[in-house]
Every structure is written in structure tokens, then in C-alpha cells.
Design a protein around this motif. Structure first.
Motif, PDB file in Angstrom:
ATOM      1  N   ALA A  74     -10.885   7.077  17.522  1.00  0.00           N
ATOM      2  CA  ALA A  74     -11.994   6.763  18.424  1.00  0.00           C
ATOM      3  C   ALA A  74     -11.796   5.451  19.167  1.00  0.00           C
ATOM      4  N   ALA A  75     -10.769   4.683  18.776  1.00  0.00           N
ATOM      5  CA  ALA A  75     -10.542   3.367  19.376  1.00  0.00           C
ATOM      6  C   ALA A  75      -9.194   3.341  20.105  1.00  0.00           C
ATOM      7  N   PRO A  76      -9.009   2.399  21.029  1.00  0.00           N
ATOM      8  CA  PRO A  76      -7.696   2.249  21.673  1.00  0.00           C
ATOM      9  C   PRO A  76      -6.625   1.921  20.648  1.00  0.00           C
ATOM     10  N   LEU A  77      -5.408   2.313  20.949  1.00  0.00           N
ATOM     11  CA  LEU A  77      -4.306   2.081  20.017  1.00  0.00           C
ATOM     12  C   LEU A  77      -4.145   0.598  19.700  1.00  0.00           C
ATOM     13  N   ALA A  78      -4.366  -0.240  20.670  1.00  0.00           N
ATOM     14  CA  ALA A  78      -4.174  -1.680  20.479  1.00  0.00           C
ATOM     15  C   ALA A  78      -5.125  -2.269  19.448  1.00  0.00           C
ATOM     16  N   GLU A  79      -6.214  -1.568  19.135  1.00  0.00           N
ATOM     17  CA  GLU A  79      -7.181  -2.092  18.170  1.00  0.00           C
ATOM     18  C   GLU A  79      -6.865  -1.710  16.731  1.00  0.00           C
ATOM     19  N   GLU A  80      -5.846  -0.883  16.545  1.00  0.00           N
ATOM     20  CA  GLU A  80      -5.470  -0.503  15.177  1.00  0.00           C
ATOM     21  C   GLU A  80      -4.947  -1.732  14.439  1.00  0.00           C
TER      22      GLU A  80
ATOM     23  N   GLU B 155     -12.098   8.806   6.970  1.00  0.00           N
ATOM     24  CA  GLU B 155     -12.823   7.768   7.698  1.00  0.00           C
ATOM     25  C   GLU B 155     -11.858   6.949   8.554  1.00  0.00           C
ATOM     26  N   TRP B 156     -10.676   6.656   7.998  1.00  0.00           N
ATOM     27  CA  TRP B 156      -9.669   5.896   8.737  1.00  0.00           C
ATOM     28  C   TRP B 156      -9.231   6.666   9.980  1.00  0.00           C
ATOM     29  N   ALA B 157      -8.930   7.962   9.821  1.00  0.00           N
ATOM     30  CA  ALA B 157      -8.453   8.764  10.946  1.00  0.00           C
ATOM     31  C   ALA B 157      -9.498   8.833  12.055  1.00  0.00           C
TER      32      ALA B 157
ATOM     33  N   GLY C 156       0.369   6.671  12.299  1.00  0.00           N
ATOM     34  CA  GLY C 156      -0.298   7.918  11.921  1.00  0.00           C
ATOM     35  C   GLY C 156       0.130   9.112  12.751  1.00  0.00           C
ATOM     36  N   TRP C 157       0.753   8.856  13.908  1.00  0.00           N
ATOM     37  CA  TRP C 157       1.255   9.964  14.720  1.00  0.00           C
ATOM     38  C   TRP C 157       2.603  10.464  14.211  1.00  0.00           C
ATOM     39  N   GLY C 158       3.247   9.709  13.312  1.00  0.00           N
ATOM     40  CA  GLY C 158       4.530  10.126  12.760  1.00  0.00           C
ATOM     41  C   GLY C 158       5.674   9.845  13.716  1.00  0.00           C
TER      42      GLY C 158
ATOM     43  N   ARG D 101       0.844  -1.190   0.000  1.00  0.00           N
ATOM     44  CA  ARG D 101       0.000   0.000   0.000  1.00  0.00           C
ATOM     45  C   ARG D 101       0.881   1.242   0.000  1.00  0.00           C
ATOM     46  N   ALA D 102       0.267   2.392  -0.295  1.00  0.00           N
ATOM     47  CA  ALA D 102       0.985   3.661  -0.297  1.00  0.00           C
ATOM     48  C   ALA D 102       0.545   4.571   0.837  1.00  0.00           C
ATOM     49  N   TRP D 103      -0.674   4.363   1.345  1.00  0.00           N
ATOM     50  CA  TRP D 103      -1.228   5.209   2.394  1.00  0.00           C
ATOM     51  C   TRP D 103      -1.325   4.418   3.692  1.00  0.00           C
ATOM     52  N   LEU D 104      -1.075   5.088   4.807  1.00  0.00           N
ATOM     53  CA  LEU D 104      -1.227   4.430   6.099  1.00  0.00           C
ATOM     54  C   LEU D 104      -2.650   3.948   6.306  1.00  0.00           C
ATOM     55  N   SER D 105      -3.583   4.584   5.640  1.00  0.00           N
ATOM     56  CA  SER D 105      -4.993   4.214   5.755  1.00  0.00           C
ATOM     57  C   SER D 105      -5.380   3.056   4.844  1.00  0.00           C
ATOM     58  N   GLY D 106      -4.426   2.545   4.073  1.00  0.00           N
ATOM     59  CA  GLY D 106      -4.734   1.451   3.162  1.00  0.00           C
ATOM     60  C   GLY D 106      -5.746   1.860   2.110  1.00  0.00           C
ATOM     61  N   ASP D 107      -6.738   1.018   1.877  1.00  0.00           N
ATOM     62  CA  ASP D 107      -7.775   1.322   0.887  1.00  0.00           C
ATOM     63  C   ASP D 107      -8.914   2.159   1.459  1.00  0.00           C
TER      64      ASP D 107
END
Length: 416
Positions: A324-330, A317-319, A340-342, A306-312
Motif C-alpha cells: 500500500a506504500a511506495p517502495l521507497a518507504e519500505e 499485515e506486513w505484505a 518481497g518480490w523475489g 531475522r528469518a522472515w522478510l517481514s521481521g517480527d
């Protein structure tokens, strides 16, 4: 360097707000905004003492200006030799089409003086250990994603990695759809993921440039201008051989920072610590380093899938979903979280890839970092070009006072 040396105009300017205003401001700060082991003291007798306390106690002394009333902010400006906000005009005409982030403003002028830091020497090239050896050959199972997928006894490799890392390291459950090895440390609950080797097309390809342009269009001309400038730094596109390495599963989180002596701001939904380059360099544990740009892009691209951290998924919507969810659920194909935090990277800054190496070693590592990737989540909700920070290829240079997350990496250890 002490805080007094760092901010030579801070007390003079901020004390003009008055003791009552500064005490009221102190009451607005949350625990995460205060340095560990310190507390603000509103009982100090005068405005200068209160301003000094804010300077020396807040993780980011810049936070002290915004809670002040407009009248108090005007008093601060006048004390610094600047006009009150109602009388401010730009020093020079602003050319038509100047993006909002580049336009002068009264607040920028006040910040430039109030939070002016003493000059800090630029980073210098970090010596490379001449005796350092590449131990990738000791771990043939990590020679590529396909090779790892075909490995039958993955658990034994994970246990061997934990043993090779030494005391305090244990094998953890595998992570992601590739079931990559995961290692946990007793220090700071640090967790590493073993990232297999591979071949990376690094940089912004013409097709990706067109795709980024389409995604930036809804955000107006500023985003298009930003993409134009960013394109030059992510080219020419080249092939890079990525060596296997160990990558922290998350950037340093607030609950971990004290174990490593890392100071920074963790005011975000995932409690990711954002630290200065100097703090990042000082806190890096022995045997660790920051990821190289090539390693970061390899992980961000999930091995080229993929090219984007958000995938497809559409980036907005991805952000919204991730925040809205805990980090562990990413979800990430390698099980790496919080990209995504860089973050700060190990390479010295180069304005393009001309002359860049074709290996994943850092290109000109420095005594403290100056190259960064990503950071789109920090700027959510996006108003302009921030969406582009989700692209795996885009990069930037940051000054010593900038704050970014810190994610550690290390080379594979020798196999015992």
C-alpha cells in the motif's frame, strides 16, 4: 529466436477467436503490457494478422487469452485440437488430496499448447575469470557490521568507493540504521548499497522449520505439503563466510529497464520488472552479476537478525502495508528494498546444499539464471503456501519462460 519461432502454435490458435474478438482484446491492454517502442495495430485486416501483432507486440503474449469471451476461448481450444471447456475431462484420475495448483484443468491444457515455446537449450556453466581478484582487503571497514559501526569517517569510505567505481558514480546519503554506504550511477539511476561481510547460518534450521509450519497452518494442507518439499532444498544447514559486496538497492524498476535493455512485465504496485532468465542474462551490465544465493540470504536475514522478510510483523499485515506504500518507504536494516518480490540468483540449481561451498561466491554460475528466491508479493493475496516465500531460506528452480525480478550486484572494486 523470433517470436514466431518461440510460439509455433500461437497464431493458429488465437486467430480462431476471430478478428472482432482480437480487436476488442487489444483495447484492454495497458501501456506497460506493450514492448517499448511498439504499439498494437487494430486496423490489421484479418484475424491472423491481428494474432501475429499480439504475439510480436505484447511483453507477455500470454495476456491475450484472458480478455477473450468464453465462446472465443472455446474456438481457440478447438483450433488447437482440444475440446471446448464444457466437454473437458482430465486425461487421468486426480488422486485425492492433490493440491489445487497441481490439479489439471482445461485452461492449463489450452495454455500448454497455445503458449508452447520451442525448446530452448539449457543454460551452461559460465566460465570463471581466472584473473579475478577479491578486493575485500582494500576495504577493512566493511569486514563486518560491528567493524562498520565502529568506523568514524564513514563518509570518506563512501566517497572512496564512488571514486573506485569510476566515472558516473557518486556518493549518496547513507542508508538504514547501520548508515551503510550508498552509491549512485548516472546510468539508469542505479543505486548500490555496500553490504558488509559476516558469518551466516545458511539454510532452514529445525527451529525455523517448526516456526514455518505454525505460520503455514492457517493456509491448509497445501501449505504444509509445500513446506515439506521445500525443506529438503534448504538443507543441510551450514556456516558460510559472506564477503562484502555491492547490492542494488532495488530490483530493476520500469523506469530503469530501458537504460539496460531489459524487457519484462511491470504490472505491480512498485513497478518492479519481472523478466525471463534469458532477458536477465542479456541485460546484465558489464562488471555486474546477479547476487549469489548466500548473498541474497544474508541480506534477507539482515545479517542474521531475522528469518522472515517481514521481521517480527505478521506476514499478512506486513505484505498489505508494504504493497500500500511506495517502495521507497519500505524499511530494511540494510536499506535494501523490494526483496518481497523475489528475484533471479547467480547460482546454478542444486537440489540441496550437499557439497556446497562455505563462501558467498555463486555455486556453479550458469550462462542464464535458473535459481530463484522469494516472490511472495507477486502472489498476494495469498491462498496457500505463498506466505512461505517470505522466509529467507526457501528457494526454488524456475524454467526459462518464468519471469522474476532482476537485482544486480558486483564485487568491491580495487581501492585506488
Amino acid at each position: 529466436m523470433s517470436r514466431a519461432d518461440e510460439y509455433p502454435h500461437y497464431v493458429r490458435g488465437l486467430s480462431a477467436a476471430g478478428a472482432d474478438e482480437l480487436r476488442a482484446a487489444m483495447a484492454t491492454f495497458a501501456e506497460w503490457q506493450v514492448l517499448e517502442g511498439r504499439r498494437l495495430d487494430p486496423t490489421r485486416g484479418d484475424a491472423e494478422a491481428l494474432a501475429s501483432d499480439l504475439r510480436d507486440t505484447l511483453t507477455h503474449p500470454e495476456h491475450a487469452f484472458d480478455p477473450l469471451s468464453p465462446e472465443a476461448q472455446d474456438r481457440v481450444a478447438v483450433a488447437l485440437g482440444l475440446p471446448p471447456s464444457a466437454d473437458w475431462v482430465p486425461r487421468e484420475p486426480v488422486p485425492p488430496g492433490t493440491p489445487s495448483y497441481a490439479r489439471p484443468s482445461w485452461e492449463k491444457d489450452v495454455y500448454a499448447v497455445l503458449f508452447l515455446r520451442q525448446h530452448e537449450p539449457p543454460p551452461v556453466a559460465r566460465p570463471i575469470d581466472p584473473d579475478a581478484r577479491d578486493h575485500s582487503a582494500d576495504w577493512p571497514q566493511l569486514a563486518g557490521l560491528d567493524r562498520w559501526r565502529r568506523t568514524r569517517d564513514k563518509d570518506s569510505v563512501t566517497r572512496a568507493l564512488a571514486s573506485a567505481l569510476g566515472r558516473g558514480w557518486t556518493a549518496r546519503e547513507p542508508v538504514g540504521p547501520y548508515s551503510l554506504p550508498r552509491l549512485g550511477s548516472t546510468r539508469g539511476r542505479l543505486v548500490l548499497v555496500a553490504v558488509p561481510a559476516g558469518d551466516l547460518t545458511m539454510g532452514l534450521t529445525p527451529a525455523e522449520r517448526r516456526d514455518a509450519g505454525r505460520r503455514a497452518t492457517p493456509y491448509g494442507p497445501e501449505a504444509a505439503e509445500h513446506l515439506k518439499a521445500a525443506t529438503a532444498t534448504a538443507r543441510p544447514v551450514r556456516q558460510v563466510a559472506i564477503a562484502p559486496f555491492l547490492c542494488a538497492q532495488t530490483p530493476v524498476l520500469q523506469q530503469q529497464a530501458g537504460s539496460f535493455g531489459l524487457e519484462g512485465d511491470a504490472a505491480n504496485p512498485h513497478h518492479v520488472v519481472r523478466a525471463t532468465s534469458r532477458a536477465a542474462a542479456a541485460a546484465t551490465p558489464e562488471g555486474f552479476r546477479l547476487p549469489s544465493e548466500a548473498e541474497w540470504e544474508w541480506v534477507a536475514r539482515a545479517g542474521g537478525s531475522r528469518a522472515w522478510l517481514s521481521g517480527d510483523e505478521p506476514p499478512p499485515e506486513w505484505a498489505a502495508r508494504v504493497l500500500a506504500a511506495p517502495l521507497a518507504e519500505e524499511e530494511h536494516p540494510f536499506g535494501i528494498l523490494g526483496l518481497g518480490w523475489g528475484g533471479w540468483l547467480d547460482d546454478g540449481w542444486h537440489p540441496s546444499y550437499r557439497g556446497a561451498p562455505t563462501t558467498s561466491r555463486a555455486w556453479g554460475p550458469m550462462s542464464r539464471p535458473e535459481t530463484v528466491r522469494g516472490g511472495a508479493l507477486t502472489l498476494w493475496p495469498w491462498q496457500s503456501a505463498e506466505v512461505l516465500l517470505l522466509h529467507a531460506a526457501l528457494r526454488d528452480r524456475a524454467g526459462a519462460g518464468a519471469a522474476y525480478p532482476v537485482r544486480w550486484a558486483r564485487d568491491l572494486p580495487p581501492r585506488g
